[in-house]
Design an enzyme around this catalytic site. Structure first.
Site, PDB file in Angstrom:
ATOM      1  N   LYS A 172       0.871  -1.181   0.000  1.00  0.00           N
ATOM      2  CA  LYS A 172       0.000   0.000   0.000  1.00  0.00           C
ATOM      3  C   LYS A 172       0.906   1.230   0.000  1.00  0.00           C
ATOM      4  CE  LYS A 172      -3.763   2.324   2.441  1.00  0.00           C
ATOM      5  NZ  LYS A 172      -4.637   2.317   3.636  1.00  0.00           N
TER       6      LYS A 172
ATOM      7  N   LYS B 291      -2.050  -1.597  -3.796  1.00  0.00           N
ATOM      8  CA  LYS B 291      -2.892  -0.401  -3.817  1.00  0.00           C
ATOM      9  C   LYS B 291      -2.011   0.833  -3.920  1.00  0.00           C
ATOM     10  CE  LYS B 291      -6.360   2.076  -1.057  1.00  0.00           C
ATOM     11  NZ  LYS B 291      -7.061   2.163   0.244  1.00  0.00           N
TER      12      LYS B 291
END
Length: 323
Positions: A196, A249
């Site tokens: 992330k 992400k």
């Protein structure tokens, strides 16, 4: 021209193109992120046209419609009232809180729907960070993990199928696995936000949940967008700690990371097409410069082609209806 090899022969009709197609996108590859709030009304999200914060009754209806189109699961993101936000984020493990009630409502109405929950403290933390914040501004790792374990147990008790830690604290996958197993929730999966990144593409999402940090930024726990090898290290750790699914992400700007992790791991790979990616397509289409359906479909196909087994996308319901 004397050309015994003509690649265009495999493109000359829809039938042959279908036969040689390498990557397929189906509704079964999609996960639908849904925002929820207290009360009996829905609130449109200005920065994310077509998205809203759902009241629980309409959440159940929207999720059911998506499931009927072939979408196997939804992931929940709560807008917590400000008066319930505290420095210790204890509302995140309230069994009567917004997320547990939403889980129970969804599972009662749609038993075959897969319910995924976000495990992080930023919606509940008065500081707006994914972890607990010390007096000097440091994000506390180990203390945060203890609270995340309580949050995951709470979601599992309510009936969540998958918990998805998005906090990026060190060691949280192993701790969550141990906590869930100790309480008998060995069947609850962990979809880890493995890579992330500290991305500017998250802006519309933070506005949707009013969860932006009150001070500082998230760069001490989210990853540097310049790094690739670090993502492989995170993936190896999450896999060794018991993650069932690894996530990248954002998705679109990080297709290389999806591919690198896909090549390095035998676990399923998820990718999150985030709010900024969604908004750019919506804005381009609203201006008349893009065909929204075609660009959305192409963007998701590209994420699949890079190696993602599943995609979290705000286009899920619309794309499933087209497919």
């Amino acid at each position: 021209m004397n050309l015994p090899i003509r690649p265009r022969r495999n493109r000359q009709s829809p039938a042959i193109r279908d036969l040689v197609r390498e990557t397929v996108l189906t509704p079964g590859n999609l996960i639908y992120p849904l925002f929820i709030q207290e009360g009996d009304e829905n609130t449109p999200i200005a920065a994310m046209p077509g998205c809203q914060r759902w009241c629980l009754a309409d959440l159940v209806k929207e999720a059911g419609e998506a499931h009927a189109l072939g979408i196997p699961g939804v992931v929940l993101f709560p807008r917590i009232p400000d008066d319930l936000k505290t420095p210790s984020a204890e509302e995140c493990y309230n069994d009567d809180g917004l997320v547990p009630r939403a889980i129970r409502a969804l599972k009662a109405a749609h038993p075959t729907l897969m319910v995924i929950t976000d495990v992080a403290l930023d919606p509940y933390n008065s500081d707006g960070h994914d972890g607990l914040v010390a007096a000097d501004g440091q994000i506390l790792n180990d203390e945060t993990v203890d609270v995340l374990c309580q949050q995951a147990r709470c979601h599992a008790r309510a009936g969540a199928d998958i918990v998805a830690p998005s906090d990026m604290m060190d060691g949280r996958v192993a701790a969550l696995r141990a906590a869930l197993d100790y309480d008998g929730f060995t069947q609850v999966s962990i979809m880890s936000y493995t890579a992330k990144y500290a991305s500017a593409y998250y802006g519309p999402f933070r506005g949707a949940l009013d969860s932006a940090p009150k001070s500082g930024d998230k760069k001490t726990y989210q990853m540097d967008p310049a790094n690739t090898i670090e993502a492989l290290r995170e993936a190896a750790l999450d896999e060794s700690e018991g993650a069932d699914i690894l996530m990248v992400k954002p998705a679109g700007p990080y297709l290389d990371i999806i591919t690198r992790i896909r090549d390095a791991s035998t676990l399923p790979i998820a990718a999150y097409q985030v709010s900024g990616e969604y908004l750019m397509i919506k804005a381009g289409a609203a201006a008349g410069w893009l065909d929204e359906d075609k660009v959305a479909m192409e963007s998701l196909l590209g994420i699949r082609r890079a190696g993602a087994n599943m995609i979290l996308t705000y286009f899920a319901k619309k794309v499933a209806s087209v497919l």
